[in-house]
Design an enzyme around this catalytic site. Structure first.
Site, PDB file in Angstrom:
ATOM      1  N   LYS A  59       0.398  -6.278  13.023  1.00  0.00           N
ATOM      2  CA  LYS A  59       0.005  -7.463  12.257  1.00  0.00           C
ATOM      3  C   LYS A  59      -0.765  -8.440  13.126  1.00  0.00           C
ATOM      4  O   LYS A  59      -1.737  -9.061  12.680  1.00  0.00           O
ATOM      5  CB  LYS A  59       1.246  -8.150  11.671  1.00  0.00           C
ATOM      6  CG  LYS A  59       0.942  -9.465  10.969  1.00  0.00           C
ATOM      7  CD  LYS A  59       2.172 -10.077  10.342  1.00  0.00           C
ATOM      8  CE  LYS A  59       1.824 -11.398   9.664  1.00  0.00           C
ATOM      9  NZ  LYS A  59       2.978 -11.981   8.947  1.00  0.00           N
ATOM     10  N   HIS A 114      -8.077  36.148  -4.043  1.00  0.00           N
ATOM     11  CA  HIS A 114      -8.571  34.969  -4.755  1.00  0.00           C
ATOM     12  C   HIS A 114      -7.484  34.339  -5.623  1.00  0.00           C
ATOM     13  O   HIS A 114      -7.705  33.991  -6.779  1.00  0.00           O
ATOM     14  CB  HIS A 114      -9.799  35.312  -5.585  1.00  0.00           C
ATOM     15  CG  HIS A 114     -10.946  35.815  -4.763  1.00  0.00           C
ATOM     16  ND1 HIS A 114     -11.609  35.017  -3.855  1.00  0.00           N
ATOM     17  CD2 HIS A 114     -11.515  37.037  -4.676  1.00  0.00           C
ATOM     18  CE1 HIS A 114     -12.555  35.724  -3.249  1.00  0.00           C
ATOM     19  NE2 HIS A 114     -12.512  36.957  -3.727  1.00  0.00           N
TER      20      HIS A 114
END
Length: 553
Positions: A140, A308
């Site tokens: 921060k 596939h």
């Protein structure tokens, strides 16, 4: 404008002390004032760093078995004071507190502790409180403080200590963003663990749905995904850790990585690779599909051959070698360059059968030593994976633009997946062998892309039609593949068929019946169900309805 801030005073508190030596040397060379905690202070002292222990700063000893060390204004004011703000700088001086220029923290190993199988009390003790508080405070206050949370940044931090210049504001902000990501990931991991282990008790009631709400779609959503369902929380908080950077994604111009669940230690993403080239994105997709498919049949021995993201062969056998031969026979052409998965230890016999077939990946729970040696010796590029555990993921994600779809994993566990619950709507009841094949076909259809039609015989696929935009095309494709991929043998005749969803018209079922399919299992539910049933009855074909669907898009 020069935004560098020299590092004159540092706070160091790390659980993992690997690599801290490089920082220690820089601190010694530059005479940096170092404040530290417990075992970190002792380690830095051993390395020759002059250390001030935290309790000397706070005036309060470490307490509660180490739960309280840095949770004190003398620490957090020193981290949070924005020294670019004259008023805060004056206030800090008035309070007699020195500011920190750098905070170096890494956290208790919460995920490692969970993965180790530790008990709940030990897991709870590894929920870090002071560490995230210091990290967030420093992040921060990136206007004044550099925060280091990654040991890979120690060398850089040491260089900036030595240079006397410290970090620029942009650099501190970058480090702060990295730190916030670290604490967010850490908290998400804790959230994932608590959601699984600390279920909501019945004494905490959910307010009833407002009686005035009349939107059917809204109410339906609340019925299927209620607010108190832990699988679908109001905010979905999860985290994954980058495990591998892949060469590319589905195509060479796409970038890709594999991220693994930090709390998991034996899922498919954590597969042990025993041989071959690094896994590709497509390898992972196909191998995961095959791995899931074979475990749908456990405890029976099953082998899947996938290509596939679709099976080109799937079978059950008395042995794993038999299952593989039957699966491969379904579509030997498509098996070229495919992925093989087994839910049983790969034997030497199976390895000998696999050897002449070009295969990208083989995955199994284990391998006989002779089988592994043969596969490694004869197929140096074959990716051999060992996975410790069967699939256990409960939730499935699919990203869409601006959001993500979440659903429970489709399993073969619905009421309609049990053949004892099927409804006979045409023909004679199936005999024992036919019913076994129908049950096999119904389980196998789960892993085939929709629209899906699957033909089976002797506990093995013989023809698969997948991924078509209408069901009748899938029927024709399944029949064609059954009858053209086995040296002209008519494998459709006498087989059974499964459909993952209802037949919208009778034409699909008629295509199967005309090809000689003797029994069909399908969900039912079409407004034209009776037309489909009538077509089956006209030909005396056995047909069962499951009233359960297994779409796979």
């Amino acid at each position: 404008m020069n935004t560098n801030r020299p590092i004159r005073r540092a706070l160091v508190s790390v659980y993992d002390k690997d690599g801290i030596e490089v920082l220690a040397e820089a601190f010694k060379r530059q005479g940096t004032e170092v404040v530290s905690t417990g075992s970190t202070a002792r380690r830095l002292g051993e390395l020759g760093v002059k250390v001030t222990e935290v309790e000397k700063v706070t005036g309060f000893p470490e307490s509660l078995g180490g739960r309280v060390k840095t949770l004190d204004p003398h620490i957090h004011a020193g981290i949070l004071a924005d020294m670019t703000n004259p008023d805060q700088a004056k206030e800090l001086k008035r309070l007699g507190i020195k500011p920190f220029d750098m905070v170096v923290v890494n956290l208790y190993p919460f995920a490692d502790t969970v993965r180790s199988g530790a008990g709940e009390s030990d897991v709870i003790e590894k929920i870090d409180i002071g560490g995230p508080s210091m990290i967030r405070a420093a992040a921060k206050n990136s206007a004044s403080v550099a925060v280091i949370t990654d040991p890979e940044d120690y060398q850089l931090a040491a260089q900036r200590v030595d240079s006397g210049e410290g970090f620029t504001l942009d650099e501190r902000r970058c480090l702060a963003a990295k730190a916030f990501a670290r604490t967010a990931s850490y908290d998400a991991t804790i959230t994932e663990w608590t959601s699984k282990h600390w279920a909501k008790p019945g004494t905490i009631n959910v307010p009833p749905v407002n009686a005035d709400e009349s939107n059917d779609a809204t109410n339906a959503a609340k019925t299927t995904a209620p607010a108190d369902n832990p699988q679908f929380p109001p905010t979905f908080t999860r985290t994954w850790e980058r495990a591998h950077t892949l060469r590319y994604g589905e195509n060479p111009h796409q970038q890709a990585c594999l991220y693994a669940d930090g709390l998991d230690r034996d899922g498919f993403a954590h597969a042990e690779q025993l041989n071959g080239k690094p896994m590709s994105y497509n390898n992972y997709v196909d191998a995961d599909a095959a791995w899931r498919a074979v475990w749908d049949f456990a405890p029976q021995i099953a082998v899947a051959v996938c290509k596939h993201n679709n099976p080109c062969g799937l079978a059950i056998g008395e042995t794993v070698a038999e299952a593989h031969l039957k699966a491969h026979a379904c579509d030997p052409m498509s098996a070229y360059g495919g992925v093989i998965a087994a839910n049983s230890t790969v034997t030497l016999e199976m390895a000998q059968n696999v050897r002449p077939i070009f295969t990208e990946v083989i995955v199994a729970p284990d391998y006989e030593p002779e089988a592994l040696e043969l596969l490694k010796t004869k197929k140096k590029n074959l990716r051999i994976l060992r996975v410790a555990n069967r699939p256990h993921t409960r939730t499935q994600f699919r990203q869409i633009d601006g959001g993500v779809l979440v659903q429970s994993i489709d399993r073969i566990d619905a009421e309609g997946d049990d053949s004892a619950n099927w409804q006979l709507v045409s023909g004679d009841p199936a005999d024992r062998a036919t019913l076994k094949d129908l049950a096999f076909a119904w389980r196998a259809i789960r892993c085939v892309k929709s629209n899906a039609i699957l033909l089976a015989h002797d506990q093995a696929t013989v023809g698969i039609g997948m991924g078509q935009v209408n069901r009748v095309d899938s029927c024709h494709l399944a029949v064609e593949r059954a009858n053209t991929l086995a040296d002209g043998e008519n494998r459709a005749k006498g087989s059974v068929a499964a459909s993952d969803a209802f037949f919208p018209f009778a034409d699909g079922a008629e295509a199967l019946i005309d090809a000689g399919v003797k029994a069909i299992v399908q969900p039912g539910g079409s407004i034209r169900d009776q037309e489909v049933i009538d077509a089956a009855q006209t030909h005396g074909t056995t047909m069962y309805l499951t009233h359960t669907r297994h779409f796979f898009h």
